[in-house]
Structures are given as C-alpha cells and as structure tokens.
Design an enzyme around this catalytic site. Structure first.
Site, PDB file in Angstrom:
ATOM      1  N   ASP A 124      45.584  36.803  55.238  1.00 17.93           N
ATOM      2  CA  ASP A 124      44.777  37.043  53.903  1.00 17.93           C
ATOM      3  C   ASP A 124      45.639  37.753  53.054  1.00 17.93           C
ATOM      4  OD1 ASP A 124      41.730  39.183  53.498  1.00 17.93           O
ATOM      5  OD2 ASP A 124      44.270  39.729  52.896  1.00 17.93           O
ATOM      6  N   ASN A 164      45.481  38.393  40.271  1.00 17.75           N
ATOM      7  CA  ASN A 164      44.173  38.652  38.723  1.00 17.75           C
ATOM      8  C   ASN A 164      44.483  39.106  38.538  1.00 17.75           C
ATOM      9  OD1 ASN A 164      42.946  36.433  40.231  1.00 17.75           O
ATOM     10  ND2 ASN A 164      41.666  38.091  41.735  1.00 17.75           N
ATOM     11  N   HIS A 221      41.994  35.740  36.866  1.00 16.39           N
ATOM     12  CA  HIS A 221      41.557  34.996  37.973  1.00 16.39           C
ATOM     13  C   HIS A 221      41.823  33.254  37.660  1.00 16.39           C
ATOM     14  CE1 HIS A 221      38.001  34.774  40.680  1.00 16.39           C
ATOM     15  NE2 HIS A 221      37.640  35.964  40.447  1.00 16.39           N
ATOM     16  N   ASP A 272      43.310  31.553  40.909  1.00 18.14           N
ATOM     17  CA  ASP A 272      42.858  30.539  41.805  1.00 18.14           C
ATOM     18  C   ASP A 272      43.436  29.462  42.386  1.00 18.14           C
ATOM     19  OD1 ASP A 272      39.663  31.683  41.406  1.00 18.14           O
ATOM     20  OD2 ASP A 272      39.125  30.063  40.191  1.00 18.14           O
ATOM     21  N   GLU A 322      40.189  35.532  49.659  1.00 12.45           N
ATOM     22  CA  GLU A 322      41.701  35.223  49.598  1.00 12.45           C
ATOM     23  C   GLU A 322      42.056  35.412  51.634  1.00 12.45           C
ATOM     24  OE1 GLU A 322      41.377  38.909  50.012  1.00 12.45           O
ATOM     25  OE2 GLU A 322      43.222  38.751  49.639  1.00 12.45           O
TER      26      GLU A 322
END
Ligand code: GH3
Ligand code: MG
Ligand code: MG
Length: 318
Positions: free
Chosen positions: A177, A185, A190, A194, A220
């Site tokens: 994780d 973010n 965002h 990504d 994630e």
C-alpha cells in the site's frame, strides 16, 4: 491458410495439393486416416481439411465424427472427397459432421469455390476468437496500471494455491500500500496521483520474477503472488519491493516526488489449513503493522512469533 489433405491415392492427392498450393494454401499432406486424425486432434491443427472418404485405417466419416466429438476449438471445416456415383457416402459424411463434399475426380472450379467457402468460415472464426481473447484480457486488466485487476489476481492466487498444494510448495503473498497517497492527490492533483500509481506498478513489476503475478487489489494497493520452492524466504522479496520504491525519486508532471510504500508479507504452506481469505488477511495484518510503525518498510506475518519482532528485524535490515 493451412489445409490438411488426407488421401491414400498418390496421384489424386498430389494433384490436389499442387492445385491448392497454387492458390496460396499451405498444404499438409497425409495418406492414411490415423495420421489425419492425429493432426486434427493435435496442437494447432489446420482449420481446413479435405478428407478422402475411403482410406486405409480410418475413413473420412469416422475422422469427422471423432473430430466433432473430441475437438471444440478451433472449429475445423471439413470437406469430404467422395466418388461421384456414391451419393450415400456424401449423405452419411455430412451426417457425421462434415461441412461439405467434393466429388471425385474433382473439378478444379468446384474445388476452388468450395474451399474458399470454408476459408471464409475459418477466417471469420479466427477473427472472433481473437476478439474474444482481447475482451477476456481486457476484462482482467486494470486500465490504469496494465496489471491484473482485482478479480484476475485473486484468480491467479487461487490457481497458485491449488497448484502448490499438489506440488507441496510454499506461496508468498505480498500486500503493498502506497504511503500517504491521499496527500499526493491532495497536493498535486489526481493526474499526478495516477502517474505515480502507474510508476509504482512498473517498479513492482520490475522487481518480480517471470512466474510471479501482481495485480491492483484496490485504489493504491497491490497484491503480489510469488510461488516458491518448498521454502520461501520472504525477506528478499520484501527488501526488493521496498528498494525499488526508494531507488530514485518518482517523476510525474515535471515534479520529483519521494514515494514510499508499506508491504505486508505472508507465506502460505501446503500443510497448514489456511484459506485464501485468511492468507490475504495475514498479509494485511503485517501491512497494518508497518503502517502503525513508521511506514516505508515490510513485515512478515508470523503466527508464532508476534509480527512485531519480525518486523523490527526486517526494517532494521531493509
Ligand atoms: P496510508 O499511508 O495510511 O495508506 O495513507 P493513504 O493516504 O495512502 O491512504 P488512504 O486509504 O487514506 O488514501 C488512499 C487514497 O487513494 C484515497 C483515494 O482517493 C486514492 N485513490 C484511490 N484510487 C485512486 C486512483 O485510481 N487514482 C488516484 N489518483 N487516486 C486514487
Ligand atoms: Mg495508502
Ligand atoms: Mg489504501
């Protein structure tokens, strides 16, 4: 397009093969029924077959019947060669699963149109099979990272556990994780988030062996399935995953970011009755231990020793 020609008559089969080759077909020739059947039931068969009705060993009708019973895919378009005056052979042949027939001695024009009708069918089949395979892959691929998606990686894990149960091997499972991903973010947007996820995926993939699998388990979170020999050492993959994350800064949108991750590892052993769900739960537990203890590291779940002591050692050496 490959065509199988099975005919025991040397002269007519040579003529047939020569005619087909001239039209651009790749001809595979055999002279008895057994050989024809082996090819048609084997790996990567020609999808078009011209079979003589009367042959030593197996006749064309029997071959049709066996192919229809034993082979679903790819569909083989079968044309029977029957004597012009033996109408009953043609009827029985079509009943046994042939798609068409050509009367012997063959008329080249008739041969050409009948074979090209078959070719249309098998080419259409090839297109459909390709499209279906692409759809199947797309349904199992995560579009952002191009890794397996949740469904697919769980499937891989299921397959791996049943194989390893049979073979007596251990399986390493890793749950990774990204640390403080929400902050990435929130700070950069965002799109940058990504891009970071994409790069995490690439880095993890580079840290795997060819027979390991990795999928995007959730937002994630990534799940790694690494089959092993009888004894797996979870520390070396644990160190590898952390080190590819730390190797150099992440570049996204002209920025250089330091991104770390926490990894929980669990080893599945064939003799222990641990289910897939429990195994993932164990990796998760180890992962949350790392989260509570500073992140950026890995821990190995241990049912015996407390997770903490194992982690302390791993983090010190990683
Ligand atoms: P922790 O270190 O405890 O894991 O903190 P965190 O911020 O990484 O964890 P949290 O679960 O609070 O946040 C995960 C965030 O991941 C929230 C969600 O908006 C974001 N996320 C999930 N999927 C995507 C995605 O596809 N793209 C982007 N950019 N963000 C995603
Ligand atoms: Mg996170
Ligand atoms: Mg998370």
């Amino acid at each position: 397009v490959k065509v199988l020609v099975a005919d025991d008559d040397a002269i007519s089969s040579r003529l047939l093969a020569r005619t087909l080759s001239r039209w651009g077909y790749e001809v595979v020739m055999v002279h008895n029924g057994q050989a024809a059947l082996e090819i048609l039931l084997g790996k990567d068969p020609p999808c078009l077959a011209i079979l003589d009705w009367v042959m030593p060993g197996l006749d064309g009708g029997t071959i049709c019947k066996r192919v229809r019973q034993e082979r679903v895919e790819p569909y083989i378009y079968i044309i029977l060669l029957t004597m012009r005056h033996e109408k009953q052979d043609m009827i029985s042949g079509l009943e046994l699963g042939a798609d068409d027939y050509i009367a012997k001695p063959f008329d080249p024009d008739e041969l050409r149109v009948r074979v090209s009708a078959g070719r249309r069918i098998v080419e259409l089949q090839a297109q459909l099979m390709k499209a279906r395979e692409e759809l199947r892959l797309r349904a199992l691929t995560d579009p952002l990272t191009q890794l397996w998606n949740h469904t697919a990686i769980i499937q891989r894990l299921e397959e791996e556990l049943s194989r390893s149960r049979r073979e007596g091997n251990e399986v390493l499972v890793g749950m990774l994780d990204v640390d403080h991903f929400k902050k990435i973010n929130d700070t950069y947007g965002h799109r940058i988030g990504d891009a970071v996820l994409y790069e995490v995926a690439q880095r993890l993939r580079s840290a795997l062996r060819p027979y390991d699998s990795i999928g995007r388990y959730g937002g994630e979170e990534f799940l790694i399935v690494a089959p092993g020999n009888p004894h797996v050492d979870p520390n070396s993959p644990g160190r590898r995953f952390c080190s590819v994350m730390r190797a150099h800064p992440f570049r996204a949108g002209g920025l250089q970011l330091r991104v770390t991750a926490s990894v929980g590892l669990a080893v599945w052993r064939p003799e222990a009755a641990v289910t897939l769900e429990q195994l993932i739960q164990q990796a998760d537990e180890a992962l949350y231990w790392v989260k509570r203890n500073g992140r950026d590291g890995y821990a190995v779940y241990s049912a015996v020793a407390s997770v903490d002591s194992v982690v302390a050692r791993c983090k010190a050496t990683s």
